[in-house]
Design a protein around this motif. Structure first.
Motif, PDB file in Angstrom:
ATOM      1  N   ARG A  69     -19.364   7.833  42.509  1.00  0.00           N
ATOM      2  CA  ARG A  69     -18.965   6.474  42.891  1.00  0.00           C
ATOM      3  C   ARG A  69     -19.812   5.438  42.157  1.00  0.00           C
ATOM      4  N   ALA A  70     -21.121   5.677  42.113  1.00  0.00           N
ATOM      5  CA  ALA A  70     -22.019   4.728  41.450  1.00  0.00           C
ATOM      6  C   ALA A  70     -21.693   4.606  39.964  1.00  0.00           C
ATOM      7  N   LEU A  71     -21.343   5.714  39.316  1.00  0.00           N
ATOM      8  CA  LEU A  71     -20.985   5.678  37.893  1.00  0.00           C
ATOM      9  C   LEU A  71     -19.757   4.805  37.662  1.00  0.00           C
ATOM     10  N   VAL A  72     -18.722   4.987  38.494  1.00  0.00           N
ATOM     11  CA  VAL A  72     -17.495   4.201  38.336  1.00  0.00           C
ATOM     12  C   VAL A  72     -17.774   2.718  38.573  1.00  0.00           C
ATOM     13  N   GLU A  73     -18.544   2.409  39.623  1.00  0.00           N
ATOM     14  CA  GLU A  73     -18.824   1.009  39.931  1.00  0.00           C
ATOM     15  C   GLU A  73     -19.700   0.377  38.847  1.00  0.00           C
ATOM     16  N   PHE A  74     -20.655   1.128  38.338  1.00  0.00           N
ATOM     17  CA  PHE A  74     -21.498   0.628  37.258  1.00  0.00           C
ATOM     18  C   PHE A  74     -20.669   0.353  36.001  1.00  0.00           C
ATOM     19  N   ALA A  75     -19.745   1.259  35.700  1.00  0.00           N
ATOM     20  CA  ALA A  75     -18.882   1.071  34.526  1.00  0.00           C
ATOM     21  C   ALA A  75     -18.015  -0.181  34.687  1.00  0.00           C
ATOM     22  N   GLU A  76     -17.464  -0.388  35.874  1.00  0.00           N
ATOM     23  CA  GLU A  76     -16.629  -1.562  36.113  1.00  0.00           C
ATOM     24  C   GLU A  76     -17.430  -2.850  35.916  1.00  0.00           C
ATOM     25  N   MET A  77     -18.647  -2.886  36.464  1.00  0.00           N
ATOM     26  CA  MET A  77     -19.460  -4.092  36.326  1.00  0.00           C
ATOM     27  C   MET A  77     -19.915  -4.297  34.883  1.00  0.00           C
ATOM     28  N   SER A  78     -20.204  -3.209  34.183  1.00  0.00           N
ATOM     29  CA  SER A  78     -20.628  -3.316  32.785  1.00  0.00           C
ATOM     30  C   SER A  78     -19.512  -3.882  31.919  1.00  0.00           C
ATOM     31  N   ARG A  79     -18.300  -3.409  32.140  1.00  0.00           N
ATOM     32  CA  ARG A  79     -17.162  -3.952  31.377  1.00  0.00           C
ATOM     33  C   ARG A  79     -16.957  -5.429  31.694  1.00  0.00           C
ATOM     34  N   TRP A  80     -17.105  -5.776  32.959  1.00  0.00           N
ATOM     35  CA  TRP A  80     -16.941  -7.170  33.401  1.00  0.00           C
ATOM     36  C   TRP A  80     -17.913  -8.090  32.667  1.00  0.00           C
ATOM     37  N   LEU A  81     -19.093  -7.545  32.367  1.00  0.00           N
ATOM     38  CA  LEU A  81     -20.110  -8.332  31.661  1.00  0.00           C
ATOM     39  C   LEU A  81     -20.053  -8.146  30.151  1.00  0.00           C
ATOM     40  N   GLY A  82     -19.067  -7.373  29.692  1.00  0.00           N
ATOM     41  CA  GLY A  82     -18.917  -7.187  28.255  1.00  0.00           C
ATOM     42  C   GLY A  82     -19.779  -6.103  27.661  1.00  0.00           C
ATOM     43  N   ASN A  83     -20.324  -5.220  28.481  1.00  0.00           N
ATOM     44  CA  ASN A  83     -21.199  -4.143  28.006  1.00  0.00           C
ATOM     45  C   ASN A  83     -20.401  -2.841  27.954  1.00  0.00           C
ATOM     46  N   GLU A  84     -19.637  -2.673  26.900  1.00  0.00           N
ATOM     47  CA  GLU A  84     -18.770  -1.498  26.781  1.00  0.00           C
ATOM     48  C   GLU A  84     -19.571  -0.224  26.547  1.00  0.00           C
ATOM     49  N   GLY A  85     -20.757  -0.341  25.935  1.00  0.00           N
ATOM     50  CA  GLY A  85     -21.561   0.843  25.679  1.00  0.00           C
ATOM     51  C   GLY A  85     -22.004   1.528  26.955  1.00  0.00           C
ATOM     52  N   ASP A  86     -22.567   0.771  27.902  1.00  0.00           N
ATOM     53  CA  ASP A  86     -22.989   1.356  29.178  1.00  0.00           C
ATOM     54  C   ASP A  86     -21.789   1.858  29.972  1.00  0.00           C
ATOM     55  N   ALA A  87     -20.681   1.135  29.905  1.00  0.00           N
ATOM     56  CA  ALA A  87     -19.485   1.561  30.618  1.00  0.00           C
ATOM     57  C   ALA A  87     -18.998   2.915  30.092  1.00  0.00           C
ATOM     58  N   ALA A  88     -19.000   3.077  28.777  1.00  0.00           N
ATOM     59  CA  ALA A  88     -18.553   4.340  28.189  1.00  0.00           C
ATOM     60  C   ALA A  88     -19.483   5.488  28.578  1.00  0.00           C
ATOM     61  N   TRP A  89     -20.797   5.212  28.579  1.00  0.00           N
ATOM     62  CA  TRP A  89     -21.768   6.242  28.994  1.00  0.00           C
ATOM     63  C   TRP A  89     -21.493   6.697  30.426  1.00  0.00           C
ATOM     64  N   ALA A  90     -21.302   5.756  31.332  1.00  0.00           N
ATOM     65  CA  ALA A  90     -21.082   6.087  32.733  1.00  0.00           C
ATOM     66  C   ALA A  90     -19.781   6.861  32.923  1.00  0.00           C
ATOM     67  N   MET A  91     -18.700   6.447  32.259  1.00  0.00           N
ATOM     68  CA  MET A  91     -17.422   7.104  32.466  1.00  0.00           C
ATOM     69  C   MET A  91     -17.390   8.492  31.844  1.00  0.00           C
ATOM     70  N   ALA A  92     -18.167   8.699  30.788  1.00  0.00           N
ATOM     71  CA  ALA A  92     -18.243  10.043  30.205  1.00  0.00           C
ATOM     72  C   ALA A  92     -18.856  11.014  31.213  1.00  0.00           C
ATOM     73  N   HIS A  93     -19.929  10.571  31.880  1.00  0.00           N
ATOM     74  CA  HIS A  93     -20.520  11.412  32.922  1.00  0.00           C
ATOM     75  C   HIS A  93     -19.545  11.611  34.082  1.00  0.00           C
ATOM     76  N   HIS A  94     -18.817  10.566  34.422  1.00  0.00           N
ATOM     77  CA  HIS A  94     -17.895  10.662  35.551  1.00  0.00           C
ATOM     78  C   HIS A  94     -16.775  11.654  35.267  1.00  0.00           C
ATOM     79  N   GLU A  95     -16.260  11.665  34.050  1.00  0.00           N
ATOM     80  CA  GLU A  95     -15.174  12.587  33.711  1.00  0.00           C
ATOM     81  C   GLU A  95     -15.629  14.032  33.827  1.00  0.00           C
ATOM     82  N   ARG A  96     -16.845  14.334  33.354  1.00  0.00           N
ATOM     83  CA  ARG A  96     -17.378  15.701  33.482  1.00  0.00           C
ATOM     84  C   ARG A  96     -17.566  16.051  34.956  1.00  0.00           C
ATOM     85  N   LEU A  97     -18.088  15.102  35.721  1.00  0.00           N
ATOM     86  CA  LEU A  97     -18.311  15.329  37.152  1.00  0.00           C
ATOM     87  C   LEU A  97     -16.988  15.575  37.870  1.00  0.00           C
TER      88      LEU A  97
END
Length: 606
Positions: free
Chosen positions: A548-576
């Protein structure tokens, strides 16, 4: 009255840091200052000044390294500051104008420095000058006129307060022992003779590499920040009912008022006993300052109070780890009033009364003055089921009791601001309280992090000052509270500031990832909020919270224009997400709690 951040207060302070005498610091090593005398102490400060006319507003900011009570012309107008990381503290802001008058006025401040960490205050690692007690105060009187802390202030030791050693129980609160025979209430009023008081000592901040600039910002406190949340609400006063009176022989008189009541109460009834015990009941839990009204007391009469949520079948206090109360020594006036310095949460208050030889026990009224964060009218819940409406009202009352200067786990015991508890309180306030100052403030308070990125499990407390363990899943709950700010407030500046801490907390978990993308054998106290869920080995619940934290972090990162952190979080989420099905028990149709050494365990919490 609480103000918005006014124009006069920008950048460096004009006021000087002051205390009573040179702060008691010594050098443990050439570069390591420490407290020479870490004793709980109280200092009284006062400043008289005259006004030809009262300004429309007198914006005032102040901060004390500890706790303070602010009086203007004998009237209490503020108490604080809110708990905080002392390196990221927030000053308080009040308007003095409604309390001023033409002619002579007096500002009177009671300042308390606890010395040792408490459940809601921690000492700062001191510099060569600051960290052993300090006050800074400035009021804008209009134009170029300011009232500032400096050597013109008078001060004295608060001799009426006697330090009380805190027992080692994890749930103990600081105790108060006040001797009114050693206090002259006239010091709060203009015209009081303070000629035997000393001039305040101006502290010149000194630290390695410093430039001896006499005003804030100063190390080790850094930049004192504007207030985020509003002050305590001046709430209802709950008067306790007298349930009964006993006389007992009493035991040897000791310094701890709570221990005194409990030990006295354990004695047998005695018609001519030396100690009278009165049992009071508020009717329900209340959290605030304890108010005593005493009539007909002989000078030196001692009132010891102990607080508790419960009583036994015989009517005696059952503390269950709670250790809260106070001592008041009567002045001997016809009537006298006292209000505790700090908040006590309780339902029952038992009072042991000791009178001088031959004196009668006085009349005593006990009450609790609510001191919560504000919850103004404007939010409501109604439905066709009266029971649901009652449950809603009880829930709101519970959050009120746990919303002091921060969200606390329990008002009656330790009053610590546990990081994981706060997200539940926050959601209640966001949906049921028009005042959002506390739900916005608390995630900012809770950013106290260790060097590895994990957040303290109980912020601005002794548990943060003496960090022995962590609750890893509560850092994940904290990320959810930041996501709530994103959803409800849309405040990019606040979310952006907090997201760096969220990133470090999430990345802490990477060390515990297996080849399958699941967390296993996570260290610390994996609490999972006291629920009956097994967490040993590879926990489904902990992995779900991380997801849950990974998805929420990715959403907030994209909202702030930080696609790099969002991609990192979602990659971990997909494996999880792909690996999580290992917890599924097809035969029972449930997800199990955990897997130990590769073997799925049967436990499956419902």
């Amino acid at each position: 009255m609480q103000l918005h951040h006014p124009e006069p207060f920008t950048g460096r302070w004009r006021a000087r840091w002051i205390w009573q005498g040179r702060p008691a610091l010594t050098l443990e090593t050439a570069t390591r200052p420490v407290l020479a005398d870490p004793t709980d102490r109280v200092v009284l400060f006062r400043r008289e000044f005259t006004l030809d006319a009262v300004p429309v507003t007198v914006p005032t900011r102040l901060w004390v390294d500890g706790r303070y009570l602010l009086h203007v012309n004998g009237v209490e107008v503020g108490r604080g500051p809110v708990r905080s990381d002392p390196r990221a503290a927030h000053y308080d802001l009040v308007d003095l104008a409604p309390h001023l008058r033409v002619g002579t006025n007096v500002i009177a401040i009671v300042a308390r420095h606890f010395g040792h960490a408490t459940s809601w205050w921690i000492p700062v690692p001191p510099s060569y000058a600051l960290g052993a007690g300090s006050l800074v105060f400035e009021a804008h009187l209009g134009g170029d006129e300011w009232l500032l802390t400096d050597r013109s202030w008078r001060c004295t030791r608060g001799e009426a307060w006697t330090p009380v050693p805190i027992p080692g129980d994890v749930a103990c609160l600081p105790l108060e022992s006040f001797d009114a025979t050693r206090s002259d209430a006239g010091w709060l009023e203009a015209g009081f003779d303070d000629s035997d008081w000393s001039k305040a000592f101006e502290i010149t901040p000194a630290h390695t590499g410093g430039h001896l600039v006499p005003t804030a910002p100063s190390e080790p406190f850094g930049m004192l920040r504007p207030p985020v949340r509003r002050a305590f609400q001046d709430g209802a006063v709950h008067t306790a009912a007298l349930l009964g009176t006993r006389r007992v022989a009493g035991v040897e008189f000791g310094p701890d008022p709570v221990r005194q009541v409990l030990d006295d109460e354990a004695g047998e009834d005695l018609v001519d006993g030396q100690v009278e015990i009165r049992r009071f009941d508020l009717g329900r839990i209340a959290a605030g300052t304890v108010v005593l009204a005493v009539a007909g007391a002989a000078e030196g009469t001692v009132l010891d109070l102990a607080a508790s949520e419960h009583v036994s079948a015989e009517g005696r206090l059952v503390t269950l780890g709670q250790h809260a109360g106070l001592r008041y020594v009567c002045r001997g006036d016809a009537t006298e009033d006292f209000e505790s310095f700090d908040i006590i949460g309780t339902r029952y208050l038992h009072c042991a009364i000791r009178t001088p030889q031959g004196a009668s026990a006085p009349e005593v009224t006990v009450a609790v003055h609510d001191r919560h964060r504000p919850r103004p009218a404007g939010a409501a819940f109604a439905c066709s089921d009266p029971l649901l409406e009652q449950i809603h009202a009880v829930g709101l009352r519970t959050v009120d009791l746990c919303a002091l200067d921060a969200y606390v786990d329990c008002p009656t015991r330790e009053q610590r601001a546990w990081t994981g508890d706060s997200v539940v309180h926050q959601l209640v306030d966001l949906t049921n309280n028009p005042d959002w100052s506390m739900p916005i403030w608390h995630p900012q308070l809770a950013t106290m992090a260790r060097s590895d990125g994990m957040l303290a499990m109980a912020v601005a407390s002794d548990f943060a000052a003496d960090d022995r363990t962590i609750v890893p899943d509560w850092s994940l709950h904290w990320i959810h509270s930041v996501h709530n700010l994103h959803r409800y407030t849309g405040d990019r500046a606040v979310v952006a500031e907090l997201l760096s801490s969220a990133s470090r907390a999430l990345r802490w978990f990477e060390s515990y990832l297996g080849d399958d993308g699941l967390l296993a054998d996570v260290t610390g106290w994996v609490l999972l909020d006291w629920s009956s869920v097994y967490s040993k080995g590879c926990s489904s619940t902990l992995n779900a919270l991380w997801g849950r934290a990974l998805v929420e972090f990715a959403e907030m990162s994209r909202w702030l224009g930080n696609e790099g952190d969002a991609a990192w979080a979602m990659a971990h989420h997909e494996r999880l997400r792909a690996a999580f099905e290992i917890f599924w028990d097809e035969d029972r149709g449930v997800y199990i709690d955990h897997i130990v050494d590769g073997v799925p365990q049967r436990a499956a919490a419902q």
